[in-house]
Structure formats: structure tokens, C-alpha cells
Design a protein around this motif. Structure first.
Motif, PDB file in Angstrom:
ATOM      1  N   LYS A 106       0.824  -1.196   0.000  1.00 55.44           N
ATOM      2  CA  LYS A 106       0.000   0.000   0.000  1.00 55.44           C
ATOM      3  C   LYS A 106       0.863   1.252   0.000  1.00 55.44           C
ATOM      4  O   LYS A 106       0.592   2.222  -0.727  1.00 55.44           O
ATOM      5  CB  LYS A 106      -0.908  -0.006   1.232  1.00 55.44           C
ATOM      6  N   PHE A 107       1.961   1.228   0.776  1.00 55.25           N
ATOM      7  CA  PHE A 107       2.852   2.389   0.849  1.00 55.25           C
ATOM      8  C   PHE A 107       3.536   2.638  -0.490  1.00 55.25           C
ATOM      9  O   PHE A 107       3.687   3.792  -0.931  1.00 55.25           O
ATOM     10  CB  PHE A 107       3.890   2.177   1.941  1.00 55.25           C
ATOM     11  N   ALA A 108       3.908   1.539  -1.133  1.00 51.42           N
ATOM     12  CA  ALA A 108       4.584   1.671  -2.434  1.00 51.42           C
ATOM     13  C   ALA A 108       3.639   2.275  -3.466  1.00 51.42           C
ATOM     14  O   ALA A 108       4.032   3.167  -4.249  1.00 51.42           O
ATOM     15  CB  ALA A 108       5.087   0.297  -2.905  1.00 51.42           C
ATOM     16  N   LEU A 109       2.412   1.815  -3.511  1.00 50.27           N
ATOM     17  CA  LEU A 109       1.435   2.337  -4.458  1.00 50.27           C
ATOM     18  C   LEU A 109       1.155   3.814  -4.190  1.00 50.27           C
ATOM     19  O   LEU A 109       1.108   4.634  -5.128  1.00 50.27           O
ATOM     20  CB  LEU A 109       0.130   1.536  -4.368  1.00 50.27           C
ATOM     21  N   GLU A 110       0.954   4.185  -2.918  1.00 45.76           N
ATOM     22  CA  GLU A 110       0.663   5.570  -2.577  1.00 45.76           C
ATOM     23  C   GLU A 110       1.858   6.470  -2.883  1.00 45.76           C
ATOM     24  O   GLU A 110       1.696   7.619  -3.328  1.00 45.76           O
ATOM     25  CB  GLU A 110       0.279   5.682  -1.099  1.00 45.76           C
ATOM     26  N   SER A 111       3.095   5.940  -2.700  1.00 46.50           N
ATOM     27  CA  SER A 111       4.303   6.733  -2.973  1.00 46.50           C
ATOM     28  C   SER A 111       4.455   6.990  -4.469  1.00 46.50           C
ATOM     29  O   SER A 111       4.849   8.094  -4.897  1.00 46.50           O
ATOM     30  CB  SER A 111       5.543   6.011  -2.444  1.00 46.50           C
ATOM     31  N   ALA A 112       4.133   5.960  -5.280  1.00 42.53           N
ATOM     32  CA  ALA A 112       4.235   6.121  -6.733  1.00 42.53           C
ATOM     33  C   ALA A 112       3.256   7.190  -7.217  1.00 42.53           C
ATOM     34  O   ALA A 112       3.609   8.032  -8.061  1.00 42.53           O
ATOM     35  CB  ALA A 112       3.957   4.787  -7.413  1.00 42.53           C
ATOM     36  N   GLU A 113       2.038   7.158  -6.707  1.00 39.05           N
ATOM     37  CA  GLU A 113       1.049   8.159  -7.099  1.00 39.05           C
ATOM     38  C   GLU A 113       1.450   9.544  -6.596  1.00 39.05           C
ATOM     39  O   GLU A 113       1.226  10.555  -7.269  1.00 39.05           O
ATOM     40  CB  GLU A 113      -0.330   7.781  -6.515  1.00 39.05           C
ATOM     41  N   PHE A 114       2.078   9.598  -5.437  1.00 40.90           N
ATOM     42  CA  PHE A 114       2.488  10.870  -4.837  1.00 40.90           C
ATOM     43  C   PHE A 114       3.566  11.543  -5.687  1.00 40.90           C
ATOM     44  O   PHE A 114       3.576  12.766  -5.859  1.00 40.90           O
ATOM     45  CB  PHE A 114       3.000  10.606  -3.417  1.00 40.90           C
ATOM     46  N   LYS A 115       4.478  10.710  -6.254  1.00 39.50           N
ATOM     47  CA  LYS A 115       5.571  11.254  -7.055  1.00 39.50           C
ATOM     48  C   LYS A 115       5.082  11.860  -8.368  1.00 39.50           C
ATOM     49  O   LYS A 115       5.761  12.694  -8.975  1.00 39.50           O
ATOM     50  CB  LYS A 115       6.601  10.167  -7.345  1.00 39.50           C
ATOM     51  N   LYS A 116       3.904  11.413  -8.826  1.00 46.42           N
ATOM     52  CA  LYS A 116       3.354  11.918 -10.081  1.00 46.42           C
ATOM     53  C   LYS A 116       2.800  13.342  -9.937  1.00 46.42           C
ATOM     54  O   LYS A 116       2.544  14.016 -10.923  1.00 46.42           O
ATOM     55  CB  LYS A 116       2.240  11.004 -10.579  1.00 46.42           C
ATOM     56  N   LEU A 117       2.586  13.766  -8.701  1.00 47.41           N
ATOM     57  CA  LEU A 117       2.017  15.086  -8.457  1.00 47.41           C
ATOM     58  C   LEU A 117       3.067  16.169  -8.629  1.00 47.41           C
ATOM     59  O   LEU A 117       4.282  15.919  -8.560  1.00 47.41           O
ATOM     60  CB  LEU A 117       1.445  15.165  -7.037  1.00 47.41           C
ATOM     61  N   ARG A 122       2.539  18.239  -3.892  1.00 49.27           N
ATOM     62  CA  ARG A 122       3.177  17.394  -2.871  1.00 49.27           C
ATOM     63  C   ARG A 122       3.405  18.183  -1.573  1.00 49.27           C
ATOM     64  O   ARG A 122       3.206  17.669  -0.473  1.00 49.27           O
ATOM     65  CB  ARG A 122       4.494  16.830  -3.400  1.00 49.27           C
ATOM     66  N   LEU A 123       3.830  19.463  -1.718  1.00 47.49           N
ATOM     67  CA  LEU A 123       4.058  20.283  -0.527  1.00 47.49           C
ATOM     68  C   LEU A 123       2.745  20.529   0.234  1.00 47.49           C
ATOM     69  O   LEU A 123       2.701  20.513   1.468  1.00 47.49           O
ATOM     70  CB  LEU A 123       4.684  21.624  -0.927  1.00 47.49           C
ATOM     71  N   SER A 124       1.685  20.775  -0.527  1.00 46.05           N
ATOM     72  CA  SER A 124       0.377  21.027   0.093  1.00 46.05           C
ATOM     73  C   SER A 124      -0.101  19.803   0.875  1.00 46.05           C
ATOM     74  O   SER A 124      -0.592  19.915   2.008  1.00 46.05           O
ATOM     75  CB  SER A 124      -0.640  21.403  -0.984  1.00 46.05           C
ATOM     76  N   MET A 125       0.030  18.598   0.283  1.00 43.48           N
ATOM     77  CA  MET A 125      -0.410  17.370   0.958  1.00 43.48           C
ATOM     78  C   MET A 125       0.460  17.085   2.171  1.00 43.48           C
ATOM     79  O   MET A 125      -0.028  16.607   3.208  1.00 43.48           O
ATOM     80  CB  MET A 125      -0.363  16.189  -0.023  1.00 43.48           C
ATOM     81  N   THR A 126       1.746  17.392   2.045  1.00 45.89           N
ATOM     82  CA  THR A 126       2.650  17.157   3.178  1.00 45.89           C
ATOM     83  C   THR A 126       2.286  18.068   4.341  1.00 45.89           C
ATOM     84  O   THR A 126       2.265  17.641   5.515  1.00 45.89           O
ATOM     85  CB  THR A 126       4.110  17.385   2.766  1.00 45.89           C
ATOM     86  N   ASP A 127       1.981  19.351   4.015  1.00 49.98           N
ATOM     87  CA  ASP A 127       1.559  20.279   5.070  1.00 49.98           C
ATOM     88  C   ASP A 127       0.299  19.797   5.774  1.00 49.98           C
ATOM     89  O   ASP A 127       0.119  20.012   6.978  1.00 49.98           O
ATOM     90  CB  ASP A 127       1.325  21.680   4.487  1.00 49.98           C
ATOM     91  N   GLN A 128      -0.573  19.160   5.025  1.00 53.31           N
ATOM     92  CA  GLN A 128      -1.834  18.679   5.600  1.00 53.31           C
ATOM     93  C   GLN A 128      -1.694  17.302   6.243  1.00 53.31           C
ATOM     94  O   GLN A 128      -2.652  16.759   6.784  1.00 53.31           O
ATOM     95  CB  GLN A 128      -2.919  18.616   4.516  1.00 53.31           C
ATOM     96  N   GLY A 129      -0.486  16.733   6.164  1.00 56.41           N
ATOM     97  CA  GLY A 129      -0.255  15.417   6.758  1.00 56.41           C
ATOM     98  C   GLY A 129      -0.855  14.288   5.934  1.00 56.41           C
ATOM     99  O   GLY A 129      -1.097  13.184   6.466  1.00 56.41           O
ATOM    100  N   LYS A 130      -1.061  14.566   4.623  1.00 54.75           N
ATOM    101  CA  LYS A 130      -1.688  13.560   3.763  1.00 54.75           C
ATOM    102  C   LYS A 130      -0.697  12.839   2.858  1.00 54.75           C
ATOM    103  O   LYS A 130      -1.087  12.073   1.982  1.00 54.75           O
ATOM    104  CB  LYS A 130      -2.766  14.222   2.897  1.00 54.75           C
ATOM    105  N   ASN A 131       0.576  13.086   3.074  1.00 54.60           N
ATOM    106  CA  ASN A 131       1.590  12.397   2.285  1.00 54.60           C
ATOM    107  C   ASN A 131       1.666  10.937   2.712  1.00 54.60           C
ATOM    108  O   ASN A 131       1.311  10.587   3.844  1.00 54.60           O
ATOM    109  CB  ASN A 131       2.944  13.084   2.469  1.00 54.60           C
ATOM    110  N   PRO A 132       2.089  10.056   1.839  1.00 54.85           N
ATOM    111  CA  PRO A 132       2.128   8.603   2.142  1.00 54.85           C
ATOM    112  C   PRO A 132       3.003   8.305   3.364  1.00 54.85           C
ATOM    113  O   PRO A 132       4.072   8.891   3.541  1.00 54.85           O
ATOM    114  CB  PRO A 132       2.725   7.995   0.862  1.00 54.85           C
ATOM    115  N   LYS A 133       2.509   7.380   4.175  1.00 51.42           N
ATOM    116  CA  LYS A 133       3.258   6.949   5.365  1.00 51.42           C
ATOM    117  C   LYS A 133       3.168   5.432   5.464  1.00 51.42           C
ATOM    118  O   LYS A 133       2.107   4.848   5.211  1.00 51.42           O
ATOM    119  CB  LYS A 133       2.690   7.576   6.635  1.00 51.42           C
TER     120      LYS A 133
END
Length: 396
Positions: A106-117, A122-133
Motif C-alpha cells: 500500500k505504501f509503495a502504491l501511494e508513494s508512486a502516485e504521490f511522485k506523479k504530483l 506534494r508540498l500542500s499534501m505534506t503540510d496537511q499530513g496527507k503524504n504517504p506513510k
């Protein structure tokens, strides 16, 4: 000093003497008395027997034997308990491995989708705590079951009683178990629990049948209605303990009922006795106070001779009070035996007779008191006491 001033002074002095001569004091007197039952029985016939039926038959040795048997079974099954715990742990380990793999995937899939942004996204999602963990489950830890250890059972958690024990708990004051003139049958049902609005209620129908000289005198059932037990539902309470406590309540109620109807109970009490002191004028009333108070204190229901002597001597004081009432001049406030003397004498006679259980006599003097009350000016406290006495005399 002129004659008029002397006359006024003598009048004031006479008033003070009159008031002082009728200075009434009070004493609370403790005493012991034998409370007569609703159904008197001759002394020679005061024997009873009890037969109890109930669902209870547990003995202490039964509880201990069962506890030891349970311990032996735990010992016997200990190896199997350990084996089962190890098998359960292996299942948890396998489940853990599977859950870790799923978490990594699940982490790998979410990370791959995150890199496409875009970087901004990516900065906005990270600020909101929505980046993959990567979130992995806790690794299971094996705890081997401890070997069984025997512990004595807590007998308070059990209803250790049978019909014979319950029968011995029935007591009637002044009676022995040497005969069956009073034949008592007691049928106690099992306690039934009922839930209502998150609370626990219970009933325990208990039928009491009493025969006196072969004739049925009482046929009564207690605790038929459901009564409050706990503010928690029945599945959250210690039912054996609640049933044990309720059974004690049942037996206490049965004993109180039997003693009210048949028992000769020794009661402790206290009564207020008022007196007036003045050498010469009220010597007899002072004697009455001594006769009554000293002999009240001497009363001893356990010793019939002493008790009879105390009652006889107390009557001397009562007779003085009664004689005093014949001397009262209600219309002359300055008379030696005026309405103030009548007031405290009536109060004494009423209080004493009530304390000794002579309600008929108390009511007789209360009626006389009420008839003469028109001549009396009672204090606020005396008026309240009179109301209390009237309520006690007239209640059924």
C-alpha cells in the motif's frame, strides 16, 4: 420608703417567688422495657419449631472441593493450554507477516502516485499530513501461560446456606426451640433478576405460614414485588453476592415480623420527665420525681422480681401525679397548684405511659389535657411536642 412603694415591692417579690416556686426542670431518663407482642402467648407455651424449604443447599466443603477439582483440571490441561497458546502465537505471526506485506504494498502504491504530483501539490499534501506513510502493525509478543496456582475460594462470593442453616437463623425473643406450640413454615424462592432502563431489580417471593396451637394465624408472602438492586444492568453485577445480601435481608424481615407479632423484645428507651422543686409546697411532687426516675432506671426485663419491684415503686410517683391533678385551680394563675403544674404533670403521665407501651392510659390523660388546655398557654416547643404526641397516640 413610703407605703405605696413598699406595697409594689412586696407584690413584685411575691411574683418572683411564685415564678421561681414553679420553675420546671426536665431530665431525660434511660430505661429498659419488655416490648409486648401483638399476639401474646402464655410463658409456658413459648416454644417454636421452624421448617424451611428453599433452593439453597451449598456447603463450605462443597465450594472448597469444587475449587480443588477446578485446580486439578487446570494442572491436567496446562500442557494443552501452553500448546494452544503457542499455536495461537504462530497464527498471529503469520497474520503479522501478511499484514506487513500489505502495508508495504500500500505504501509503495501511494508513494508512486504521490511522485506523479506537482511539487506544489506534494508540498500542500505534506503540510496537511496527507503524504504517504508506512504504517505497520505491532509485532506480536509471546507470553507463555503461567502454571496454575491454587488459591482458596472467596467464600463471600458464594451463598453457603441450606434449609437447616436458614431454620437456625429464625429467632423469636423470649421463645425456645423446645416445642412446637408455634409452628413456623418458611418457603424461600430463588432470587429473580430483572433489567429495566439499564438498572437491576429483583424479587424473591417468601411465604410465611405460622400456626399457634395448631390454628393458622399467619399466611403472608414477602418480597413479591421487584425492588431496586443496582444502577447497573444485571450482567454487570456480582449476582451471587447480590443474592446472598438479599437473602440476609429476607431473613431479617421475617425475624422482625415474627418478633413484632410474637416476640418479647428487650427494648432500650428514654423519656423526658419534668419536675418542680420548692421545699414545703411541692415536696410530694419532688418525691414523685424521685420515685419515677430512680425506678425507671432500675427496670430490668431480664429479672422479673427487680422489674416488678421497680414498677410497684414507680406507681407511687404516678399516684402522686394523679392526686396532684385533683388539686389544680385552673382559673387562678397564682395558685400553688395552677395550670403550669397541670401542664407538666399531664406531659409526664402521657410521655411515661407511651414509653411503657400503655397507649390506652396515655390517650386517657391526653384527652383530659386537651379538655383543660383552654386554661393553659403552651410555649411554642410545648405546642409542637403536643402535636407529636397526638400523632403518636392516634396512629394505628
Amino acid at each position: 420608703m413610703n407605703f405605696r412603694r413598699l406595697l409594689v415591692s412586696l407584690t413584685l417579690l411575691a411574683t418572683v417567688i411564685t415564678v421561681q416556686s414553679q420553675s420546671v426542670s426536665a431530665e431525660m431518663v434511660d430505661f429498659a422495657v419488655l416490648k409486648a407482642p401483638k399476639t401474646p402467648i402464655e410463658a409456658a407455651s413459648r416454644q417454636f419449631k421452624v421448617t424451611v424449604t428453599s433452593p439453597y443447599s451449598l456447603k463450605t466443603e462443597d465450594v472448597i472441593a469444587q475449587s480443588k477439582l477446578d485446580f486439578q483440571n487446570e494442572l491436567k490441561n496446562y500442557d494443552k493450554t501452553v500448546a494452544d497458546s503457542e499455536a495461537d502465537f504462530k497464527v498471529k505471526q503469520n497474520d503479522y507477516t501478511v499484514e506487513v506485506a500489505k502495508a508495504n504494498e500500500k505504501f509503495a502504491l501511494e508513494s508512486a502516485e504521490f511522485k506523479k504530483l506537482s511539487m506544489f501539490e506534494r508540498l500542500s499534501m505534506t503540510d496537511q499530513g496527507k503524504n504517504p506513510k508506512l504504517v505497520t502493525p505491532s509485532k506480536p509478543v509471546y507470553y507463555k501461560p503461567q502454571p496454575p496456582v491454587y488459591r482458596e475460594p472467596n467464600l463471600n462470593d458464594y451463598i453457603i446456606v441450606d434449609n437447616n442453616v436458614l431454620a437456625t437463623q429464625v429467632k423469636i425473643d423470649g421463645f425456645t426451640r423446645d416445642g412446637a406450640y408455634v409452628d413456623i413454615s418458611l418457603d424461600v424462592q430463588k432470587l429473580k433478576f430483572q433489567d429495566n432502563a439499564g438498572q437491576t431489580f429483583a424479587n424473591q417471593p417468601t411465604k410465611l405460614v405460622v400456626k399457634v396451637g395448631g390454628v393458622e394465624k399467619i399466611n403472608k408472602t414477602f418480597f413479591q414485588d421487584f425492588a431496586f438492586i443496582s444502577s447497573s444492568p444485571s450482567n454487570n453485577i456480582n449476582k451471587p453476592l447480590e443474592e446472598k445480601n438479599h437473602l440476609s435481608k429476607v431473613m431479617a424481615a421475617v425475624n422482625q415480623f415474627l418478633n413484632d407479632n410474637f416476640g418479647y423484645q428487650n427494648m432500650r428507651g428514654s423519656v423526658k420527665i419534668q419536675s418542680v422543686k420548692n421545699k414545703g409546697k411541692y415536696d410530694d411532687l419532688e418525691k414523685a420525681d424521685i420515685y419515677v426516675t430512680t425506678n425507671l432506671k432500675k427496670m430490668n426485663p431480664q429479672n422479673p422480681q427487680i422489674n416488678a419491684s421497680a414498677m410497684t415503686n414507680m406507681q407511687k410517683g404516678i399516684d402522686i401525679w394523679k392526686e396532684t391533678l385533683t388539686k389544680i385551680d385552673y382559673k387562678d394563675k397564682k395558685a400553688d397548684f395552677n395550670n403550669k403544674i397541670a401542664e407538666f404533670v399531664y406531659f409526664n403521665l402521657i410521655r411515661l405511659n407511651l414509653a411503657l407501651g400503655n397507649k390506652t392510659e396515655a390517650e386517657k390523660y391526653l384527652n383530659e389535657f386537651q379538655e383543660n388546655q383552654i386554661y393553659m398557654k403552651l410555649s411554642y416547643d410545648d405546642e409542637n411536642e403536643l402535636k407529636r404526641i397526638e400523632a403518636e397516640v392516634y396512629k394505628n
